[in-house]
Design a protein around this motif. Structure first.
Motif, PDB file in Angstrom:
ATOM      1  N   GLU A  30      22.547   7.966 -16.241  1.00 26.23           N
ATOM      2  CA  GLU A  30      22.373   8.606 -17.537  1.00 26.23           C
ATOM      3  C   GLU A  30      21.488   9.830 -17.372  1.00 26.23           C
ATOM      4  N   PRO A  31      21.958  10.993 -17.851  1.00 29.36           N
ATOM      5  CA  PRO A  31      21.139  12.207 -17.744  1.00 29.36           C
ATOM      6  C   PRO A  31      19.791  12.027 -18.441  1.00 29.36           C
ATOM      7  N   GLY A  32      18.765  12.520 -17.789  1.00 29.36           N
ATOM      8  CA  GLY A  32      17.422  12.430 -18.338  1.00 29.36           C
ATOM      9  C   GLY A  32      16.606  11.283 -17.786  1.00 29.36           C
ATOM     10  N   THR A  33      17.250  10.339 -17.100  1.00 29.82           N
ATOM     11  CA  THR A  33      16.500   9.222 -16.526  1.00 29.82           C
ATOM     12  C   THR A  33      15.949   9.626 -15.153  1.00 29.82           C
ATOM     13  N   ALA A  34      15.012   8.826 -14.692  1.00 24.07           N
ATOM     14  CA  ALA A  34      14.395   9.112 -13.400  1.00 24.07           C
ATOM     15  C   ALA A  34      15.416   9.011 -12.267  1.00 24.07           C
ATOM     16  N   SER A  35      16.303   8.042 -12.340  1.00 24.54           N
ATOM     17  CA  SER A  35      17.299   7.888 -11.280  1.00 24.54           C
ATOM     18  C   SER A  35      18.261   9.076 -11.238  1.00 24.54           C
ATOM     19  N   TYR A  36      18.566   9.643 -12.376  1.00 23.82           N
ATOM     20  CA  TYR A  36      19.426  10.832 -12.425  1.00 23.82           C
ATOM     21  C   TYR A  36      18.745  12.023 -11.755  1.00 23.82           C
ATOM     22  N   VAL A  37      17.465  12.202 -12.039  1.00 25.07           N
ATOM     23  CA  VAL A  37      16.705  13.308 -11.434  1.00 25.07           C
ATOM     24  C   VAL A  37      16.637  13.149  -9.923  1.00 25.07           C
ATOM     25  N   VAL A  38      16.397  11.936  -9.463  1.00 20.45           N
ATOM     26  CA  VAL A  38      16.335  11.674  -8.022  1.00 20.45           C
ATOM     27  C   VAL A  38      17.692  11.934  -7.376  1.00 20.45           C
ATOM     28  N   ALA A  39      18.770  11.540  -8.049  1.00 21.74           N
ATOM     29  CA  ALA A  39      20.115  11.763  -7.505  1.00 21.74           C
ATOM     30  C   ALA A  39      20.423  13.251  -7.402  1.00 21.74           C
ATOM     31  N   VAL A  40      20.037  14.025  -8.399  1.00 16.29           N
ATOM     32  CA  VAL A  40      20.274  15.473  -8.363  1.00 16.29           C
ATOM     33  C   VAL A  40      19.443  16.124  -7.262  1.00 16.29           C
ATOM     34  N   MET A  41      18.199  15.702  -7.126  1.00 17.56           N
ATOM     35  CA  MET A  41      17.356  16.262  -6.062  1.00 17.56           C
ATOM     36  C   MET A  41      17.903  15.893  -4.686  1.00 17.56           C
ATOM     37  N   THR A  42      18.389  14.682  -4.521  1.00 13.14           N
ATOM     38  CA  THR A  42      18.973  14.257  -3.252  1.00 13.14           C
ATOM     39  C   THR A  42      20.237  15.046  -2.943  1.00 13.14           C
ATOM     40  N   ALA A  43      21.068  15.267  -3.959  1.00 14.03           N
ATOM     41  CA  ALA A  43      22.279  16.062  -3.760  1.00 14.03           C
ATOM     42  C   ALA A  43      21.936  17.491  -3.352  1.00 14.03           C
ATOM     43  N   ALA A  44      20.908  18.058  -3.973  1.00 21.58           N
ATOM     44  CA  ALA A  44      20.491  19.419  -3.619  1.00 21.58           C
ATOM     45  C   ALA A  44      19.998  19.490  -2.173  1.00 21.58           C
ATOM     46  N   LEU A  45      19.229  18.495  -1.760  1.00 20.41           N
ATOM     47  CA  LEU A  45      18.741  18.475  -0.380  1.00 20.41           C
ATOM     48  C   LEU A  45      19.885  18.294   0.613  1.00 20.41           C
ATOM     49  N   CYS A  46      20.840  17.443   0.288  1.00 20.19           N
ATOM     50  CA  CYS A  46      21.991  17.239   1.173  1.00 20.19           C
ATOM     51  C   CYS A  46      22.820  18.510   1.286  1.00 20.19           C
ATOM     52  N   LEU A  47      23.026  19.199   0.177  1.00 26.84           N
ATOM     53  CA  LEU A  47      23.796  20.442   0.217  1.00 26.84           C
ATOM     54  C   LEU A  47      23.056  21.530   0.984  1.00 26.84           C
ATOM     55  N   ALA A  48      21.732  21.574   0.845  1.00 27.40           N
ATOM     56  CA  ALA A  48      20.946  22.542   1.618  1.00 27.40           C
ATOM     57  C   ALA A  48      21.029  22.228   3.112  1.00 27.40           C
ATOM     58  N   MET A  49      20.984  20.961   3.463  1.00 32.30           N
ATOM     59  CA  MET A  49      21.095  20.578   4.867  1.00 32.30           C
ATOM     60  C   MET A  49      22.477  20.906   5.415  1.00 32.30           C
ATOM     61  N   LEU A  50      23.527  20.716   4.616  1.00 28.66           N
ATOM     62  CA  LEU A  50      24.873  21.088   5.056  1.00 28.66           C
ATOM     63  C   LEU A  50      24.977  22.586   5.277  1.00 28.66           C
ATOM     64  N   ALA A  51      24.339  23.366   4.409  1.00 27.79           N
ATOM     65  CA  ALA A  51      24.340  24.821   4.591  1.00 27.79           C
ATOM     66  C   ALA A  51      23.608  25.202   5.873  1.00 27.79           C
ATOM     67  N   LEU A  52      22.504  24.532   6.159  1.00 26.66           N
ATOM     68  CA  LEU A  52      21.754  24.805   7.389  1.00 26.66           C
ATOM     69  C   LEU A  52      22.574  24.433   8.624  1.00 26.66           C
ATOM     70  N   VAL A  53      23.258  23.303   8.578  1.00 27.17           N
ATOM     71  CA  VAL A  53      24.125  22.896   9.689  1.00 27.17           C
ATOM     72  C   VAL A  53      25.240  23.927   9.887  1.00 27.17           C
ATOM     73  N   ALA A  54      25.800  24.416   8.782  1.00 25.54           N
ATOM     74  CA  ALA A  54      26.860  25.422   8.879  1.00 25.54           C
ATOM     75  C   ALA A  54      26.347  26.714   9.509  1.00 25.54           C
ATOM     76  N   LEU A  55      25.155  27.146   9.125  1.00 34.64           N
ATOM     77  CA  LEU A  55      24.591  28.373   9.701  1.00 34.64           C
ATOM     78  C   LEU A  55      24.300  28.213  11.191  1.00 34.64           C
TER      79      LEU A  55
END
Length: 67
Positions: A30-55
């Motif tokens: 559910e948007p606005g819950t703590a678990s949602y925020v953690v999931a979004v932050m984790t997704a952002a970190l994973c996408l940043a790591m994928l970009a770093l691996v690609a570079l």
């Protein structure tokens, strides 16, 4: 470069696994819950790591080069 490429493949696989798990759990968050925020932050970190691996792969940078 062989060692770097094998480590990058492992990091890529782990990040894809995390993104798949997040994708399966996203409809139940559910948007606005703590678990949602953690999931979004984790997704952002994973996408940043994928970009770093690609570079690193694109520029063929040998991160384990000693000398």
């Amino acid at each position: 470069m062989d060692r770097t490429r094998s480590v990058l493949k492992l990091v890529f696989g782990i990040n894809v696994l995390f993104l798949l798990l997040l994708g399966f759990s996203y409809p139940y968050l559910e948007p606005g819950t703590a678990s949602y925020v953690v999931a979004v932050m984790t997704a952002a970190l994973c996408l940043a790591m994928l970009a770093l691996v690609a570079l690193i792969s694109y520029f063929e940078w040998d991160v384990f080069d000693i000398g």
